[in-house]
Scaffold this motif. Structure first.
Motif, short mmCIF file in Angstrom:
data_model
loop_
_atom_site.label_atom_id
_atom_site.label_comp_id
_atom_site.label_asym_id
_atom_site.label_seq_id
_atom_site.Cartn_x
_atom_site.Cartn_y
_atom_site.Cartn_z
N TYR A 221 -13.40 -3.22 1.76
CA TYR A 221 -12.88 -1.86 1.89
C TYR A 221 -13.14 -1.07 0.62
O TYR A 221 -12.94 -1.57 -0.49
N LYS A 249 -15.67 -0.92 5.24
CA LYS A 249 -15.07 0.30 5.78
C LYS A 249 -14.75 1.18 4.59
O LYS A 249 -14.29 0.71 3.56
N HIS A 258 -2.54 6.90 6.29
CA HIS A 258 -2.22 7.29 7.66
C HIS A 258 -2.87 6.36 8.68
O HIS A 258 -3.42 6.82 9.68
N GLY A 259 -2.84 5.08 8.39
CA GLY A 259 -3.36 4.11 9.35
C GLY A 259 -3.93 2.87 8.69
O GLY A 259 -3.45 1.77 8.88
N MET A 260 -4.97 3.06 7.87
CA MET A 260 -5.69 1.90 7.36
C MET A 260 -4.86 0.99 6.48
O MET A 260 -5.10 -0.21 6.40
N GLU A 262 -2.21 -0.35 6.97
CA GLU A 262 -1.53 -1.43 7.71
C GLU A 262 -2.36 -2.72 7.80
O GLU A 262 -1.80 -3.79 8.02
N ILE A 263 -3.69 -2.63 7.65
CA ILE A 263 -4.48 -3.86 7.77
C ILE A 263 -4.83 -4.46 6.40
O ILE A 263 -5.61 -5.40 6.31
N MET B 237 -8.22 4.23 13.68
CA MET B 237 -7.32 4.14 12.53
C MET B 237 -5.84 4.23 12.92
O MET B 237 -5.03 3.44 12.44
N CYS B 238 -5.49 5.21 13.76
CA CYS B 238 -4.08 5.44 14.05
C CYS B 238 -3.56 4.54 15.17
O CYS B 238 -2.34 4.40 15.33
N GLU B 241 -5.69 0.11 13.93
CA GLU B 241 -5.28 -0.34 12.59
C GLU B 241 -3.78 -0.19 12.41
O GLU B 241 -3.08 -1.15 12.04
N GLU B 242 -3.28 1.02 12.65
CA GLU B 242 -1.87 1.28 12.34
C GLU B 242 -0.92 0.60 13.31
O GLU B 242 0.09 0.04 12.90
N TRP B 245 -2.72 -3.49 14.03
CA TRP B 245 -3.14 -4.29 12.87
C TRP B 245 -4.43 -5.06 13.13
O TRP B 245 -4.58 -6.23 12.75
N ARG B 247 -8.56 -4.90 12.51
CA ARG B 247 -9.55 -4.25 11.66
C ARG B 247 -10.54 -3.44 12.50
O ARG B 247 -10.99 -3.91 13.54
#
Lengths: 353, 353
Positions: A221, A249, A258-260, A262-263, B237-238, B241-242, B245, B247
């Motif tokens: 990342y 990524k 705002h999303g990423m 979390e992983i 992403m939202c 990922e969010e 979880w 990738r």
């Protein structure tokens, strides 16, 4: 599993693929285009325009994004960024015969850019091209209004155009002092960044190669904002994916939250690029967050490099070049540890698609 | 390894988490805002403006990108997209007291949006807010010039603003017929997409869940352009990922060919979103390429759905809503197969960062 560590011990070259003279000469050759660029921009200014569009695809799109964000907060000039393929399909109703398209191509025959030029010609707009390779499709008469043929330094060229436009618009009072400083110090400052980063870059490349060997599926990342976003996006895609075939990524610092985020887990390989432009605080926020949830992160902060002769207030405008210098060193060792020549491609330009 | 297949056989619900009446009512409630929106836009038009900026962060940034690309090729109105965090740092010198900021917030208290509103107020620009939740920070007096409080349908709301602006500018001659068609048919057409996609979505979710269980490190790739790009970016992403979880990496069709293509192998999980707007051809190019190098790709093409009552020429303007309807079904089954409630978060709003 083979031992990347052994490769390092046995083979570690000092400053692999590094030609100091060539690097300095190249940057100075780029900066030396200023007279030509100013003459062209003077003419464009005199003719008048309703919009200046930096239009690219892939790496040149990334450079276009960098120059646009460089001007956005400083100037009210109508400077925009466009993707060539989007321009060819959706189009842009505000782009008229009084608009200017500024583009760059290394090969001089990139498919989308050749078609872009045809489209802009149809509309009657002005084309200002930077082409690296002489005697190519895009250097042919009728394919440009203004042309500069000179290798490398795409970002420098774009920024020089933008800086002079801003100067003419009254947005860049220190223009002359700025250029004096860059022309005197930039080339050596960047070479010194490469030297200062070299040993670290070798270790980093070994760490990243080991991560990749152990878990080849796992993306690496890259996070960055401001003029680092173009660097982040193109470094992940045009270098690691295209040249090294490693999954990546890239995300901006602000969107990361705002999303990423979390992983990201304790062992997720994350590299954060922090520059010194107006969006530095967005990178700093990610820098505060990462250590709380991740133990495999790396922060590359341009602030840590000396940049002899470059004033504090000008450092932010070259953060993306500093990061490029650091990554030049990383790439040299990645190529070595991966045993993957960066010039080979699986698919790109290998067959029709 | 546990058997996802068994879960399907034992538990497969038909149309899981699906309330047809609620979906239809919600879309119609969104479309019913047209009168209020037109009244506000009439006032904005009367007052004059030098730019209309859709500004968001995360999912609302994605919706902003969708509405901007919807207008770019059709209208010469100065309609732009901005990221809230970039606006707060780099700023935009062209955004003045005569500029209009259009925003949306579900929670009504998103940190960046609250600060954005303060910044726009300082500049003296106009704020037109869509807030889902009443009695929140962003519905307080002084935080907006124009406010509509209504849940969901963010993209519909943004597109309704843009469509009426284009109508007033003479760029949308079929505006009345268009709205008549949407108000009569859109809600049911979208619900029918969900029904038509349901069985396929269950199988797709099982396949993707199995891919994830077998190789949890491996990102799932999403590719899309035009008004699908916002859908692609935010879906990856939202949602994945969010909320799941898992990738992901998202990329536009045109940029896919400038780097990312190199890391697609025979078994890489790739999903391509193809819509029916001007950028459809960019998706079709990826669709021609993928089968040559990949055996684990999926194409979701909005063209395959009937959309009863929607004319051919209007289908492209709702492609992103069609894709959202398909993905609603996918998400319902992903949640089931993953046994991962989509409402839980590891980090987001869980602690200070």
């Amino acid at each position: 599993m083979y031992k990347a560590e052994l490769w390092k011990e046995e083979n570690q070259p000092s400053l692999r693929n590094f030609d100091e003279r060539e690097l300095i000469d190249s940057v100075n050759e780029g900066l030396g285009l200023r007279g030509k660029i100013e003459k062209i921009v003077d003419q464009i200014w005199k003719d008048g325009f309703d919009g200046i569009y930096f239009i690219g695809i892939g790496g040149t799109y990334a450079s276009s994004m960098q120059v646009e964000v460089h001007t956005r907060g400083k100037s009210n000039l109508p400077i925009f960024v466009e993707n060539a393929a989007q321009f060819l399909t959706t189009g842009n109703k505000r782009f008229t015969k009084n608009s200017v398209c500024i583009l760059s191509s290394v090969s001089g025959n990139t498919e989308e850019i050749v078609r872009l030029v045809e489209r802009v010609n149809e509309i009657g707009g002005t084309i200002f091209s930077f082409i690296d390779t002489p005697n190519t499709v895009l250097t042919q008469e009728g394919r440009y209004d203004y042309l500069i043929v000179s290798p490398k330094n795409e970002q420098l060229k774009f920024f020089m155009v933008a800086n002079y436009l801003m100067y003419k618009n009254g947005d860049f009072p220190n223009y002359n002092k700025y250029n004096e400083e860059m022309e005197k110090h930039l080339a050596v400052a960047l070479v010194e960044v490469e030297k200062a980063a070299d040993a670290w870059a070798c270790d980093f490349a070994l760490k990243k190669t080991t991560n990749f060997h152990e878990r080849p599926d796992l993306p690496h990342y890259f996070i960055g904002s401001g003029n680092q976003w173009g660097a982040t996006y193109s470094y992940a895609m045009c270098y690691w994916e295209e040249q090294m075939w490693i999954r990546t990524k890239s995300i901006t610092c602000e969107e990361f939250f705002h999303g990423m985020q979390e992983i990201v887990e304790w062992d997720t390989p994350v590299t954060l690029f922090i520059g010194e432009d107006e969006q530095r605080s967005l990178g700093e926020r990610v820098a505060r967050f990462l250590p709380k949830v991740c133990g495999n992160y790396t922060i590359i902060d341009t602030k840590e490099f000396k940049l002899e002769g470059i004033s504090q207030e000008n450092r932010g405008t070259i953060s993306h070049l500093v990061m490029r210098a650091v990554n030049n060193r990383v790439d040299a060792y990645m190529e070595h540890f991966l045993r993957h020549p960066l010039s080979i491609r699986r698919y790109y330009r290998q067959f029709d698609y």
